[in-house]
Design a protein around this motif. Structure first.
Motif, PDB file in Angstrom:
ATOM      1  N   THR A 381       0.965  -7.080   2.727  1.00 31.37           N
ATOM      2  CA  THR A 381      -0.465  -6.462   2.418  1.00 31.37           C
ATOM      3  C   THR A 381      -0.511  -5.977   4.080  1.00 31.37           C
ATOM      4  N   GLN A 382      -2.110  -6.161   3.780  1.00 32.62           N
ATOM      5  CA  GLN A 382      -2.862  -5.497   5.214  1.00 32.62           C
ATOM      6  C   GLN A 382      -3.488  -6.210   5.503  1.00 32.62           C
ATOM      7  N   LEU A 384      -8.220  -7.274   6.989  1.00 32.44           N
ATOM      8  CA  LEU A 384      -9.158  -6.880   6.784  1.00 32.44           C
ATOM      9  C   LEU A 384      -9.818  -7.009   7.613  1.00 32.44           C
ATOM     10  N   PRO A 391      -1.290   0.018   7.862  1.00 35.70           N
ATOM     11  CA  PRO A 391      -1.371   0.312   6.230  1.00 35.70           C
ATOM     12  C   PRO A 391      -0.361  -0.001   4.900  1.00 35.70           C
ATOM     13  N   THR A 392      -0.389  -1.066   4.574  1.00 36.98           N
ATOM     14  CA  THR A 392       0.913  -1.776   2.906  1.00 36.98           C
ATOM     15  C   THR A 392       1.887  -0.327   2.196  1.00 36.98           C
ATOM     16  N   ASN A 409       3.878  -5.122  -3.557  1.00 35.95           N
ATOM     17  CA  ASN A 409       2.600  -4.382  -2.463  1.00 35.95           C
ATOM     18  C   ASN A 409       1.342  -4.874  -2.655  1.00 35.95           C
ATOM     19  N   THR A 410       0.614  -5.040  -2.009  1.00 33.38           N
ATOM     20  CA  THR A 410      -0.762  -5.294  -2.536  1.00 33.38           C
ATOM     21  C   THR A 410      -2.098  -5.113  -0.933  1.00 33.38           C
ATOM     22  N   GLU A 411      -3.151  -5.249  -1.398  1.00 33.32           N
ATOM     23  CA  GLU A 411      -4.331  -4.430  -0.518  1.00 33.32           C
ATOM     24  C   GLU A 411      -5.007  -5.684  -0.136  1.00 33.32           C
ATOM     25  N   SER A 412      -4.781  -6.488  -0.667  1.00 32.72           N
ATOM     26  CA  SER A 412      -5.642  -7.826   1.065  1.00 32.72           C
ATOM     27  C   SER A 412      -5.002  -8.901   1.254  1.00 32.72           C
ATOM     28  N   HIS A 415      -5.315 -11.197  -2.423  1.00 30.45           N
ATOM     29  CA  HIS A 415      -4.901 -10.831  -3.222  1.00 30.45           C
ATOM     30  C   HIS A 415      -2.380 -10.979  -3.153  1.00 30.45           C
TER      31      HIS A 415
END
Length: 457
Positions: A381-382, A384, A391-392, A409-412, A415
């Motif tokens: 993830t990455q 915020l 970046p992921t 792979n996740t966006e946050s 998540h």
């Protein structure tokens, strides 16, 4: 004109902030003490009035600072603690007796800094202070106002040119040293050691928990050149684990011993974090305390024991919940990350590990990924709100090159945590690490009440 707390925070974040700038947006030439010297002179040189325990190092310096602070408070001293970065609120950086500054007083300090910045912009714009320099100055002012007996300062970055280096220490401590911030401090252990050793001052005792013989040789030579006594772990003081940490009994017992006036003295300490790394942190903190005792302070063995046992260490091998166990750790360089990788199977044997990973792009993320092992599921993830986050997609490319399979792979972080809770088996554990910022976000997601509890009363 700054009128509210939120405006004060926004104003601070609009200063040059190396903690949040991306790679290539600053370099070695941006670090200099002239800005800090001018700022401190303008506010009356408060750093000249407070004795200090000054702590540098690659890993362990923040833990050591917290332990020294906790011991001194247990002994009845009024203590200012300055550490960085913060988890949620800027006020976490400067505490007095464990308490954060109120919003009202924070606003007053920022307003004073705004006046200085406005004047400097007109008189010497090349000496405008950075975010870290301003928060350091605010800490000094707060400590003076609160009439602290002494301050414990954690170096922000390096040492020689760090804004905390303008101080009057009673003891200088240097924790373990490894490769980190190589673009700024140099790409060898020797060059980084010299930068860390820049906090050594003439005649001030030096203690170190480094076990690297070459690091210790360099530190000792610099200390001797400046007429300082020098003590190192494994030679002058020792830390031995006599009862290891277990998942169901979350304390380890460490025996600390040191030769004082030709007599070996020892003390057993219970501590809530596992492993030799934390044993070394304990030893370095106690070596600092012994130097203070030799300077006329009075700290007893029981105060040392209670101070260490009661120390609060969020984001350091911290278990946030039980079912499934969620552990966060702020390891953010290859040495610290590898140590975490070794600790997980030792202290959670035969437990499937779901690992949540995010890393800052200015860290040695390739080196960190090469130490990854043992995860049943790997979730990338990455974090915020910070452009330093890798970046992921880029992180996934690096991990794949090591031959390790990326499960998700996740966006946050939210998540990632949701995914981890869904896929982790009943006997598994969830671990989030790679960055303090990731660990802090996961902590807030699991324990949102911790943010409220951290506010001043």
């Amino acid at each position: 004109m700054i009128d509210t707390y939120s405006e004060a925070v926004e104003w601070l974040y609009n200063r040059v902030n190396f903690e949040r700038l991306g790679v290539g947006q600053y370099g070695r030439n941006d670090f200099k003490l002239e800005r800090m010297q001018r700022l401190l002179e303008a506010i009356g040189n408060p750093q000249e009035q407070i004795p200090v325990v000054h702590i540098a190092g690659t890993k362990g310096k923040g833990t050591t600072a917290t332990l020294v602070d906790s011991i001194l408070r247990e002994a009845g001293y009024r203590v200012g603690l300055f550490t960085s970065p913060h988890m949620f609120r800027i006020e976490e950086r400067f505490l007095v007796n464990g308490c954060q500054i109120s919003e009202e007083r924070f606003l007053k300090l920022v307003s004073r800094m705004e006046d200085y910045v406005t004047q400097t912009r007109e008189e010497a714009p090349e000496l405008l202070p950075t975010f870290f320099e301003i928060t350091t100055a605010m800490a000094w002012l707060y400590f003076i106002e609160e009439k602290v007996d002494l301050a414990v300062l954690e170096v922000g970055l390096g040492g020689r040119l760090d804004s905390t280096n303008l101080c009057r220490p009673l003891v200088t401590a240097i924790s373990s040293i490894s490769l980190d911030h190589t673009r700024l401090l140099g790409d060898t252990i020797a060059s980084i050691t010299r930068e860390k050793a820049g906090i050594i001052k003439a005649g001030v005792p030096v203690v170190t928990s480094s076990t690297d013989p070459f690091v210790c040789e360099d530190l000792k030579a610099i200390a001797q050149q400046k007429g300082c006594s020098f003590q190192q772990i494994g030679h002058d003081f020792h830390a031995e684990i006599v009862k290891p940490w277990h998942e169901f009994d979350r304390f380890q017992t460490v025996r600390y011993s040191q030769t004082v006036l030709h007599e070996t003295v020892s003390i057993e300490i219970q501590f809530s974090r596992p492993g030799q790394i934390y044993a070394c942190n304990i030893a370095l903190a106690l070596a600092c305390i012994e130097q203070l005792n030799q300077s006329g302070y009075e700290i007893t063995n029981s105060q040392k024991q209670l101070g260490i046992r009661n120390a609060s260490l969020p984001l350091r091998f911290e278990i946030l919940q039980e079912s499934p166990p969620i552990l966060v750790d702020a390891a953010h360089n290859p040495a610290a990350f590898e140590a975490l990788m070794e600790m997980l199977p030792e202290y959670f044997p035969n437990r499937p590990v779901t690992f949540i990973l995010a890393i800052s792009r200015d860290k040695d993320y390739v080196g960190m990924c090469q130490t990854l092992r043992g995860a049943s599921s790997l979730i990338l993830t990455q974090y915020l709100g910070n452009i330093r986050s890798l970046p992921t997609v880029e992180l996934a490319e690096v991990v794949n090159q090591t031959g390790i399979h990326v499960t998700y792979n996740t966006e946050s972080p939210a998540h990632a945590l949701e995914t981890a809770l869904r896929v982790t088996p009943e006997n598994g554990i969830i671990v989030a690490s790679g960055s303090l910022f990731l660990a802090a976000e996961i902590r807030h997601l699991v324990k949102p009440e911790s943010l409220i509890q951290s506010l001043p009363v």
